[in-house]
Design a protein around this motif. Structure first.
Motif, PDB file in Angstrom:
ATOM      1  N   VAL A 317       0.849  -1.182   0.000  1.00 48.17           N
ATOM      2  CA  VAL A 317       0.000   0.000   0.000  1.00 48.17           C
ATOM      3  C   VAL A 317       0.882   1.229   0.000  1.00 48.17           C
ATOM      4  O   VAL A 317       1.962   1.245   0.606  1.00 48.17           O
ATOM      5  CB  VAL A 317      -0.942  -0.002   1.225  1.00 48.17           C
ATOM      6  N   SER A 318       0.444   2.269  -0.720  1.00 44.54           N
ATOM      7  CA  SER A 318       1.165   3.535  -0.768  1.00 44.54           C
ATOM      8  C   SER A 318       0.139   4.662  -0.900  1.00 44.54           C
ATOM      9  O   SER A 318      -1.072   4.418  -1.002  1.00 44.54           O
ATOM     10  CB  SER A 318       2.156   3.553  -1.935  1.00 44.54           C
ATOM     11  N   MET A 319       0.646   5.888  -0.911  1.00 39.81           N
ATOM     12  CA  MET A 319      -0.241   7.051  -0.942  1.00 39.81           C
ATOM     13  C   MET A 319      -0.830   7.227  -2.336  1.00 39.81           C
ATOM     14  O   MET A 319      -0.129   7.083  -3.348  1.00 39.81           O
ATOM     15  CB  MET A 319       0.517   8.310  -0.532  1.00 39.81           C
ATOM     16  N   ARG A 320      -2.116   7.563  -2.375  1.00 44.03           N
ATOM     17  CA  ARG A 320      -2.798   7.847  -3.637  1.00 44.03           C
ATOM     18  C   ARG A 320      -2.244   9.136  -4.228  1.00 44.03           C
ATOM     19  O   ARG A 320      -2.139  10.162  -3.571  1.00 44.03           O
ATOM     20  CB  ARG A 320      -4.304   7.984  -3.364  1.00 44.03           C
ATOM     21  N   GLY A 321      -1.861   9.067  -5.518  1.00 42.75           N
ATOM     22  CA  GLY A 321      -1.354  10.239  -6.201  1.00 42.75           C
ATOM     23  C   GLY A 321       0.045  10.646  -5.793  1.00 42.75           C
ATOM     24  O   GLY A 321       0.459  11.776  -6.053  1.00 42.75           O
ATOM     25  N   GLY A 322       0.793   9.721  -5.158  1.00 37.40           N
ATOM     26  CA  GLY A 322       2.154  10.037  -4.753  1.00 37.40           C
ATOM     27  C   GLY A 322       3.177   9.603  -5.786  1.00 37.40           C
ATOM     28  O   GLY A 322       2.844   9.112  -6.877  1.00 37.40           O
ATOM     29  N   GLY A 323       4.433   9.762  -5.432  1.00 34.53           N
ATOM     30  CA  GLY A 323       5.494   9.431  -6.370  1.00 34.53           C
ATOM     31  C   GLY A 323       5.558   7.954  -6.706  1.00 34.53           C
ATOM     32  O   GLY A 323       5.901   7.579  -7.830  1.00 34.53           O
ATOM     33  N   VAL A 324       5.195   7.067  -5.746  1.00 34.25           N
ATOM     34  CA  VAL A 324       5.254   5.629  -5.999  1.00 34.25           C
ATOM     35  C   VAL A 324       4.225   5.222  -7.041  1.00 34.25           C
ATOM     36  O   VAL A 324       4.521   4.459  -7.975  1.00 34.25           O
ATOM     37  CB  VAL A 324       5.047   4.848  -4.682  1.00 34.25           C
ATOM     38  N   GLU A 325       3.007   5.739  -6.921  1.00 32.39           N
ATOM     39  CA  GLU A 325       1.965   5.369  -7.881  1.00 32.39           C
ATOM     40  C   GLU A 325       2.321   5.809  -9.293  1.00 32.39           C
ATOM     41  O   GLU A 325       2.193   5.026 -10.252  1.00 32.39           O
ATOM     42  CB  GLU A 325       0.630   5.987  -7.467  1.00 32.39           C
ATOM     43  N   TYR A 326       2.788   7.043  -9.442  1.00 30.72           N
ATOM     44  CA  TYR A 326       3.109   7.528 -10.788  1.00 30.72           C
ATOM     45  C   TYR A 326       4.355   6.851 -11.352  1.00 30.72           C
ATOM     46  O   TYR A 326       4.468   6.661 -12.558  1.00 30.72           O
ATOM     47  CB  TYR A 326       3.283   9.052 -10.759  1.00 30.72           C
ATOM     48  N   ALA A 327       5.296   6.462 -10.466  1.00 31.20           N
ATOM     49  CA  ALA A 327       6.475   5.738 -10.943  1.00 31.20           C
ATOM     50  C   ALA A 327       6.103   4.341 -11.441  1.00 31.20           C
ATOM     51  O   ALA A 327       6.775   3.792 -12.317  1.00 31.20           O
ATOM     52  CB  ALA A 327       7.516   5.634  -9.826  1.00 31.20           C
ATOM     53  N   ILE A 328       5.023   3.775 -10.896  1.00 29.04           N
ATOM     54  CA  ILE A 328       4.571   2.459 -11.358  1.00 29.04           C
ATOM     55  C   ILE A 328       3.757   2.576 -12.639  1.00 29.04           C
ATOM     56  O   ILE A 328       3.872   1.745 -13.544  1.00 29.04           O
ATOM     57  CB  ILE A 328       3.748   1.762 -10.248  1.00 29.04           C
ATOM     58  N   ARG A 329       2.945   3.620 -12.742  1.00 26.67           N
ATOM     59  CA  ARG A 329       2.060   3.754 -13.899  1.00 26.67           C
ATOM     60  C   ARG A 329       2.754   4.357 -15.120  1.00 26.67           C
ATOM     61  O   ARG A 329       2.237   4.237 -16.234  1.00 26.67           O
ATOM     62  CB  ARG A 329       0.857   4.629 -13.530  1.00 26.67           C
ATOM     63  N   THR A 330       3.900   4.992 -14.936  1.00 28.12           N
ATOM     64  CA  THR A 330       4.598   5.628 -16.053  1.00 28.12           C
ATOM     65  C   THR A 330       5.497   4.621 -16.736  1.00 28.12           C
ATOM     66  O   THR A 330       6.247   3.887 -16.074  1.00 28.12           O
ATOM     67  CB  THR A 330       5.423   6.828 -15.556  1.00 28.12           C
ATOM     68  N   THR A 331       5.478   4.623 -18.044  1.00 23.79           N
ATOM     69  CA  THR A 331       6.153   3.573 -18.817  1.00 23.79           C
ATOM     70  C   THR A 331       7.662   3.612 -18.643  1.00 23.79           C
ATOM     71  O   THR A 331       8.307   2.581 -18.457  1.00 23.79           O
ATOM     72  CB  THR A 331       5.795   3.709 -20.307  1.00 23.79           C
ATOM     73  N   ASN A 332       8.252   4.780 -18.710  1.00 19.76           N
ATOM     74  CA  ASN A 332       9.713   4.872 -18.702  1.00 19.76           C
ATOM     75  C   ASN A 332      10.289   5.064 -17.312  1.00 19.76           C
ATOM     76  O   ASN A 332      11.420   5.530 -17.167  1.00 19.76           O
ATOM     77  CB  ASN A 332      10.169   6.010 -19.607  1.00 19.76           C
ATOM     78  N   GLU A 333       9.553   4.700 -16.258  1.00 20.59           N
ATOM     79  CA  GLU A 333      10.070   4.785 -14.902  1.00 20.59           C
ATOM     80  C   GLU A 333      10.546   3.409 -14.438  1.00 20.59           C
ATOM     81  O   GLU A 333      10.185   2.370 -14.999  1.00 20.59           O
ATOM     82  CB  GLU A 333       8.995   5.318 -13.940  1.00 20.59           C
ATOM     83  N   SER A 334      11.360   3.408 -13.370  1.00 18.38           N
ATOM     84  CA  SER A 334      11.995   2.163 -12.920  1.00 18.38           C
ATOM     85  C   SER A 334      11.004   1.181 -12.313  1.00 18.38           C
ATOM     86  O   SER A 334      11.255  -0.024 -12.302  1.00 18.38           O
ATOM     87  CB  SER A 334      13.089   2.490 -11.899  1.00 18.38           C
ATOM     88  N   LEU A 335       9.885   1.655 -11.789  1.00 17.86           N
ATOM     89  CA  LEU A 335       8.923   0.775 -11.132  1.00 17.86           C
ATOM     90  C   LEU A 335       7.796   0.328 -12.054  1.00 17.86           C
ATOM     91  O   LEU A 335       6.808  -0.245 -11.582  1.00 17.86           O
ATOM     92  CB  LEU A 335       8.314   1.480  -9.906  1.00 17.86           C
ATOM     93  N   PHE A 336       7.924   0.558 -13.339  1.00 16.51           N
ATOM     94  CA  PHE A 336       6.843   0.159 -14.250  1.00 16.51           C
ATOM     95  C   PHE A 336       6.639  -1.352 -14.262  1.00 16.51           C
ATOM     96  O   PHE A 336       5.560  -1.833 -14.627  1.00 16.51           O
ATOM     97  CB  PHE A 336       7.155   0.663 -15.660  1.00 16.51           C
ATOM     98  N   MET A 337       7.641  -2.125 -13.848  1.00 11.80           N
ATOM     99  CA  MET A 337       7.496  -3.583 -13.827  1.00 11.80           C
ATOM    100  C   MET A 337       6.448  -4.040 -12.819  1.00 11.80           C
ATOM    101  O   MET A 337       5.963  -5.169 -12.876  1.00 11.80           O
ATOM    102  CB  MET A 337       8.843  -4.229 -13.493  1.00 11.80           C
TER     103      MET A 337
END
Length: 632
Positions: A317-337
């Motif tokens: 679980v993480s914060m809604r609209g935080g850096g973790v969520e956008y890093a996961i949803r963005t294609t060219n970020e490290s957490l997209f996996m």
């Protein structure tokens, strides 16, 4: 303190000193306390005098002059200016409070920085927050902080905003990086180490694999080397051992058991000794490391990196609209996996900004992993520690029910944000750089925390006691051994039943005691009892028939009795058994044996019909074995 004589000597020496030169160098640029110029830089000053190289372009001096002029104009413009500053509810870095008069004021590290800039440049401001407490992205722009900045509804976003690639098309990040943001995982503290079972912990995975391979390979290798050695040397003294004997020797050495094998050849002895030395060293290392592992309180967490979350499909679980969520949803970020984990409902993004609620609801009750930035996690665990210590003062396990991973889940630079085209960055960023380089921002982030680490992974004051979890592998080995023996026992019964049925069918088809070619065959053991029952014998099935078929032997001394004609029927039968084995036991016609002492033992020497000598032991244990052999 100087004495009067020393002062007189110093005054005399100063009379001979040259006067102090208080003139300043030519073309020196002087600044006031507020950073403004005392003397203007003339255009015709040489480049070397302002710290530039001789090959610097001519327009550089003009650029410097224009920049100075621009900064002066911006200082005049912002003096007394009223700004609108947006922020996020992100305790402790940025958050807001409502006063009694309905005014919203900013708090946290971000507004401590804004307060410093306010004193520096003399401006006022109002604090606003977005309708949703989210940063915003291309697909999540509505009611976000980025939308307010992009639409120029505010002059500045005072929050520690992660520098994500997707947001750069909407806002302008400050050139000064406030800090290197780290998002850390928090989870329930496990009762046992996650490094594996206690019995497997001393060695890593590949060491166990190599030990297993050597256990399977050394036996056949020893067997082949012995065969090759016997064939090359032609040695008939060293008998080659079977493959089964060699394999069981290797296994027995690993279990610290002895062996009945006694090699004679030197090369074979060296092979056996090499394996023994290897096993001795290996078991010594294993015992020492196992003792250290079971007695120390050091343990590892089950989830330390992003790969652990991904491979084990752990809910987080993480914060809604935080850096973790956008890093996961963005294609060219490290957490997209981790994007597929959102689709499989393994990732939860909560709207609650209260970290204590998220910790208790998701981590303590449901066993989730909570991902949050490091300052917030440190404050959260510290306050939880203080509360639990007030409940139980001595038990450290109750004080620290949570554990924090060492490796960061996400790392991103964090800055302020300005509307595109804003000049406030040129005015504020140099001051922000001074705060970062002096360590003030780092100090403000950890100001509420103690210097000691709160609830570390290794609770050094907790004594390590063995639990059932440390011995689970022992239980598994026992269950596996019993299950294997049960399977082997069942297989033995099955094969004996199949063989018995095969013999019984052959006996029934071709007649009692006959095979198709006319030879006699003994019936199956399963049917012998039935045959006795049908013949009128009332003996129970499975009972011994040894006493019915074998005549009890006479005393051992009767072997040497010359009066063979006076023997009873049982003794004559026993002596006949000896003759059938080719041994003349003595009598009137054959002569008695001669007693001899051979190798320190007593024997009776008899002459066989073929002219060879036969030794009969006289010592009681050996005599008993001899008697049993010839009466069976």
């Amino acid at each position: 303190m100087a004495t009067g004589i020393e002062l007189l000597v110093a005054a005399a020496l100063c009379l001979a000193c040259p006067p102090i030169n208080d003139t300043l160098p030519a073309d020196l640029i002087q600044l006031n306390e507020d950073g403004s110029l005392v003397t203007e830089l003339p255009i015709d000053v040489a480049a070397a005098n302002v710290g530039l190289d001789e090959d610097a372009p001519i327009e550089t001096l003009e650029v410097i002059r224009n920049k100075k002029e621009k900064l002066r104009n911006m200082r005049e413009w912002i003096n007394g200016k009223h700004l609108r500053i947006a922020t996020l509810e992100d305790y402790p870095l940025s958050y807001t409070e409502m006063l009694d008069n309905g005014t919203r004021v900013g708090r946290g590290v971000s507004f401590q920085i804004i307060g410093f800039l306010q004193e520096k440049f003399n401006f006022t401001y109002d604090v606003v927050v977005p309708q949703d407490n989210i940063i915003g992205s291309t697909t999540d722009l509505d009611r976000s902080l980025i939308e307010m900045v992009n639409n120029s509804l505010v002059d500045l976003a005072a929050a520690f905003i992660p520098s994500l690639s997707e947001q750069r098309t909407f806002v302008f990040y400050s050139t000064t990086t406030l800090d290197e943001g780290e998002w850390i995982m928090v989870m329930q503290r496990p009762r046992e180490s996650a490094g594996g079972s206690g019995l497997l912990a001393p060695f890593e995975f590949w060491v166990w694999i190599l030990i297993f391979v050597s256990l399977l390979a050394v036996g056949p290798i020893i067997y082949m080397l012995i065969i090759i050695r016997n064939r090359l040397t032609g040695d008939s003294v060293q008998q080659p051992y079977s493959l089964g004997h060699c394999a069981w020797f290797v296994y027995g050495a690993l279990m610290k058991q002895g062996s009945t094998l006694s090699p004679i050849a030197d090369s074979t002895r060296l092979l056996f000794a090499t394996w023994w030395i290897f096993i001795t060293i290996l078991t010594s290392f294993y015992t020492a490391n196992l003792t250290a592992f079971l007695t120390l309180s050091k343990f590892t967490l089950p989830f330390n990196t992003v790969n652990d979350i991904l491979t084990k499909n752990k809910h987080f679980v993480s914060m809604r609209g935080g850096g973790v969520e956008y890093a996961i949803r963005t294609t060219n970020e490290s957490l997209f996996m981790l994007n597929r984990m959102i689709q499989n409902n393994y990732a939860v993004f909560t709207d609650a900004s209260n970290d204590t609620y998220n910790l208790q609801n998701y981590v303590e009750r449901n066993g989730y992993v909570f991902v949050r930035d490091r300052p917030a996690i440190n404050i959260l665990l510290y306050r939880d520690y203080l509360y639990r210590k007030s409940v139980s003062f001595h038990d450290e396990k109750i004080h620290c029910p949570f554990a924090m991973a060492k490796e960061p889940f996400l790392t991103k630079k964090r800055t302020f944000a300005y509307p595109i085209g804003s000049n406030l960055s040129e005015l504020f960023d140099p001051e922000l750089l001074n705060l970062v380089e002096s360590g003030i921002i780092k100090h403000l982030s950890a100001r509420e925390l103690p210097s000691a680490e709160i609830c570390p992974q290794d609770l050094g004051s907790t004594e390590r006691q063995l639990r059932n979890g440390d011995l689970m592998m022992t239980y598994y080995i026992m269950l596996t051994g019993f299950a294997t023996s049960l399977v082997v026992f069942t297989t033995e019964l099955l094969f004996r039943y199949i063989n018995g049925r095969h013999e019984a069918n052959k006996w029934a088809r071709h007649g009692i005691g006959r095979t198709p070619n006319g030879q006699s065959v003994r019936p199956s053991r399963w049917l012998r009892g039935l045959r006795r029952l049908h013949s009128g014998d009332k003996q129970l099935l499975g009972s011994s028939t040894h006493a019915q078929n074998v005549t009890p032997p006479p005393p051992y001394q009767s072997i040497f009795n010359h009066g063979g004609e006076h023997l009873h029927g049982g003794q004559q039968r026993w002596r006949q058994a000896g003759r059938e084995h080719g041994l003349i036991l003595g009598g009137h016609h054959n002569g008695a044996g001669v007693r001899r002492l051979i190798n320190g033992r007593d024997y009776m020497v008899f002459r066989n019909p073929n002219g060879t000598s036969q030794l009969v032991p006289v010592r009681s244990p050996s005599a008993a074995l001899f008697q049993y052999t010839y009466t069976e």
